[in-house]
Design a protein around this motif. Structure first.
Motif, PDB file in Angstrom:
ATOM      1  N   GLY A 208       0.795  -1.221   0.000  1.00 57.10           N
ATOM      2  CA  GLY A 208       0.000   0.000   0.000  1.00 57.10           C
ATOM      3  C   GLY A 208       0.827   1.269   0.000  1.00 57.10           C
ATOM      4  O   GLY A 208       0.291   2.362   0.242  1.00 57.10           O
ATOM      5  N   ILE A 209       2.102   1.134  -0.270  1.00 57.37           N
ATOM      6  CA  ILE A 209       2.991   2.295  -0.292  1.00 57.37           C
ATOM      7  C   ILE A 209       2.980   2.925  -1.677  1.00 57.37           C
ATOM      8  O   ILE A 209       3.026   2.217  -2.695  1.00 57.37           O
ATOM      9  N   LYS A 210       2.897   4.236  -1.738  1.00 58.48           N
ATOM     10  CA  LYS A 210       2.911   4.968  -3.007  1.00 58.48           C
ATOM     11  C   LYS A 210       4.348   5.008  -3.529  1.00 58.48           C
ATOM     12  O   LYS A 210       5.216   5.617  -2.917  1.00 58.48           O
ATOM     13  N   VAL A 211       4.582   4.361  -4.661  1.00 58.27           N
ATOM     14  CA  VAL A 211       5.923   4.306  -5.237  1.00 58.27           C
ATOM     15  C   VAL A 211       5.917   5.024  -6.580  1.00 58.27           C
ATOM     16  O   VAL A 211       5.133   4.686  -7.480  1.00 58.27           O
ATOM     17  N   THR A 212       6.801   6.016  -6.710  1.00 59.57           N
ATOM     18  CA  THR A 212       6.912   6.779  -7.957  1.00 59.57           C
ATOM     19  C   THR A 212       8.343   6.684  -8.475  1.00 59.57           C
ATOM     20  O   THR A 212       9.293   6.963  -7.741  1.00 59.57           O
ATOM     21  N   ILE A 213       8.478   6.267  -9.721  1.00 58.99           N
ATOM     22  CA  ILE A 213       9.780   6.203 -10.369  1.00 58.99           C
ATOM     23  C   ILE A 213       9.827   7.294 -11.427  1.00 58.99           C
ATOM     24  O   ILE A 213       8.954   7.367 -12.299  1.00 58.99           O
ATOM     25  N   LEU A 244       5.192   5.417 -13.100  1.00 52.80           N
ATOM     26  CA  LEU A 244       6.363   5.809 -13.873  1.00 52.80           C
ATOM     27  C   LEU A 244       6.111   7.172 -14.484  1.00 52.80           C
ATOM     28  O   LEU A 244       5.153   7.364 -15.233  1.00 52.80           O
ATOM     29  N   LYS A 245       6.978   8.133 -14.164  1.00 50.46           N
ATOM     30  CA  LYS A 245       6.841   9.489 -14.674  1.00 50.46           C
ATOM     31  C   LYS A 245       8.033   9.814 -15.572  1.00 50.46           C
ATOM     32  O   LYS A 245       9.190   9.621 -15.180  1.00 50.46           O
ATOM     33  N   LEU A 246       7.738  10.312 -16.775  1.00 50.56           N
ATOM     34  CA  LEU A 246       8.778  10.717 -17.712  1.00 50.56           C
ATOM     35  C   LEU A 246       8.927  12.226 -17.663  1.00 50.56           C
ATOM     36  O   LEU A 246       7.941  12.962 -17.778  1.00 50.56           O
ATOM     37  N   VAL A 247      10.163  12.690 -17.498  1.00 47.82           N
ATOM     38  CA  VAL A 247      10.430  14.118 -17.334  1.00 47.82           C
ATOM     39  C   VAL A 247      11.508  14.540 -18.317  1.00 47.82           C
ATOM     40  O   VAL A 247      12.488  13.815 -18.525  1.00 47.82           O
ATOM     41  N   ASN A 248      11.333  15.693 -18.913  1.00 45.37           N
ATOM     42  CA  ASN A 248      12.349  16.225 -19.803  1.00 45.37           C
ATOM     43  C   ASN A 248      13.499  16.832 -19.003  1.00 45.37           C
ATOM     44  O   ASN A 248      13.290  17.708 -18.169  1.00 45.37           O
ATOM     45  N   GLY A 249      14.705  16.326 -19.225  1.00 45.47           N
ATOM     46  CA  GLY A 249      15.887  16.956 -18.650  1.00 45.47           C
ATOM     47  C   GLY A 249      16.206  16.578 -17.221  1.00 45.47           C
ATOM     48  O   GLY A 249      16.996  17.268 -16.578  1.00 45.47           O
ATOM     49  N   ILE A 250      15.642  15.500 -16.702  1.00 43.46           N
ATOM     50  CA  ILE A 250      15.976  15.109 -15.328  1.00 43.46           C
ATOM     51  C   ILE A 250      17.321  14.398 -15.332  1.00 43.46           C
ATOM     52  O   ILE A 250      17.592  13.561 -16.198  1.00 43.46           O
ATOM     53  N   HIS A 251      18.190  14.756 -14.397  1.00 39.84           N
ATOM     54  CA  HIS A 251      19.504  14.126 -14.386  1.00 39.84           C
ATOM     55  C   HIS A 251      19.979  13.773 -12.985  1.00 39.84           C
ATOM     56  O   HIS A 251      21.041  13.189 -12.803  1.00 39.84           O
TER      57      HIS A 251
END
Length: 310
Positions: A208-213, A244-251
């Motif tokens: 039940g844990i919110k996991v975001t990648i 799963l989140k896609l982001v422009n320019g994350i490093h």
């Protein structure tokens, strides 16, 4: 590079190029303040300064920010000159978020080329290589401890877990064995069984844990196509129930556990090799900050990530 520096002055092995004369002048002025004799002969100019010349290392300063437009973006000849004059290394310094890898122009193709191999990235390990820590800060500096830290993260998260990994590889996510050298004998390679990230992801979500990648949207592209290992890795994440989140320019390579612990460093959590014997393996470092010192850092990191995701 160390050999070259030992037998040649820096001006004979290094040149700095940039699209703009004002940037070239600023860089040269700053270098002269450091050591006028050493840097006076060093080339720091526009691409024209390298016409007909070759040098071991070329630093390319893009001078771009998101939203900027530049004539250089469409000038293939100028970019070709900058790249082709480097005999050993071509290093790009600038905000890569300002370059669109999906565009079929010179700068877009340059970014595609830089992103073809994760090993093209200059590690920011040096930033985290410090022994100056307090009881609320822990330094992680080897493969075994990094993987152990990642496993522990899944175990201790109570309500929310955020993991930022610019690159993703199913090899790393499915790996259930790491190979690392004995600290006391670098000739002794040990194989250690671990719980795979794939297994840990599913178990954590099922609690039940919110996991975001969070990963970069373009770093795993090759010829405008997602690399097979990255594609499979993304599918595994989605199948686990994690977001799963896609982001422009994350490093950044960051982990946030609830509002209590933040980990930041140079280790790509979902793509780094788990084999110290590989020729592509890199030594990386991370800093773990917990309790009160972590709270302000977590707030700032979450604010940034929320804006980036939108």
């Amino acid at each position: 590079m160390k050999i070259l520096l030992a037998i040649k002055p820096i001006a004979e092995i290094l040149a700095i190029v940039t699209p703009y004369k004002s940037q070239a002048s600023l860089i040269k002025d700053e270098l002269l303040k450091i050591d006028k004799k050493a840097y006076e002969p060093l080339i720091s100019g526009t691409v024209h300064a390298l016409q007909g010349a070759e040098i071991d290392i070329v630093i390319f300063s893009t001078v771009l920010t998101p939203g900027d437009s530049t004539f250089f973006a469409d000038n293939l000849n100028m970019l070709n000159v900058a790249v082709s004059r480097a005999k050993s290394s071509f290093l790009v310094f600038g905000n890569l978020n300002a370059i669109d890898a999906t565009k079929n122009n010179p700068l877009g193709r340059l970014k595609q080329w830089l992103q073809e191999d994760e090993n093209c990235e200059l590690s920011n390990k040096i930033v985290f290589d410090t022994t100056e820590t307090n009881h609320d800060v822990i330094r992680v500096a080897d493969l075994k401890t990094h993987v152990g830290t990642l496993n522990r993260v899944f175990e201790i998260a109570k309500s929310e877990l955020i993991i930022v990994s610019p690159f993703i590889s199913s090899n790393a996510i499915e790996c259930d064995t790491i190979k690392c050298y004995d600290n006391n004998d670098k000739r002794q390679l040990n194989s250690i069984k671990i719980d795979s990230v794939r297994e840990q992801l599913s178990n954590t979500v099922n609690k039940g844990i919110k996991v975001t990648i969070i990963t970069d949207s373009t770093l795993d592209l090759q010829n405008n196509q997602l690399k097979p290992l990255a594609q499979k890795g993304r599918e595994i994440i989605i199948q686990s129930g994690a977001k799963l989140k896609l982001v422009n320019g994350i490093h950044s390579k960051t982990i946030i556990i609830d509002n209590d612990i933040i980990i930041d460093g140079s280790f790509n959590w979902f793509s780094a090799l788990r084999d110290e014997n590989s020729k592509y393996f890199r030594n990386e470092s991370s800093i773990v900050v917990k309790e009160e010192p972590a709270k302000a850092m977590i707030k700032k990191a979450k604010t940034y990530l929320e804006k980036a995701i939108k």
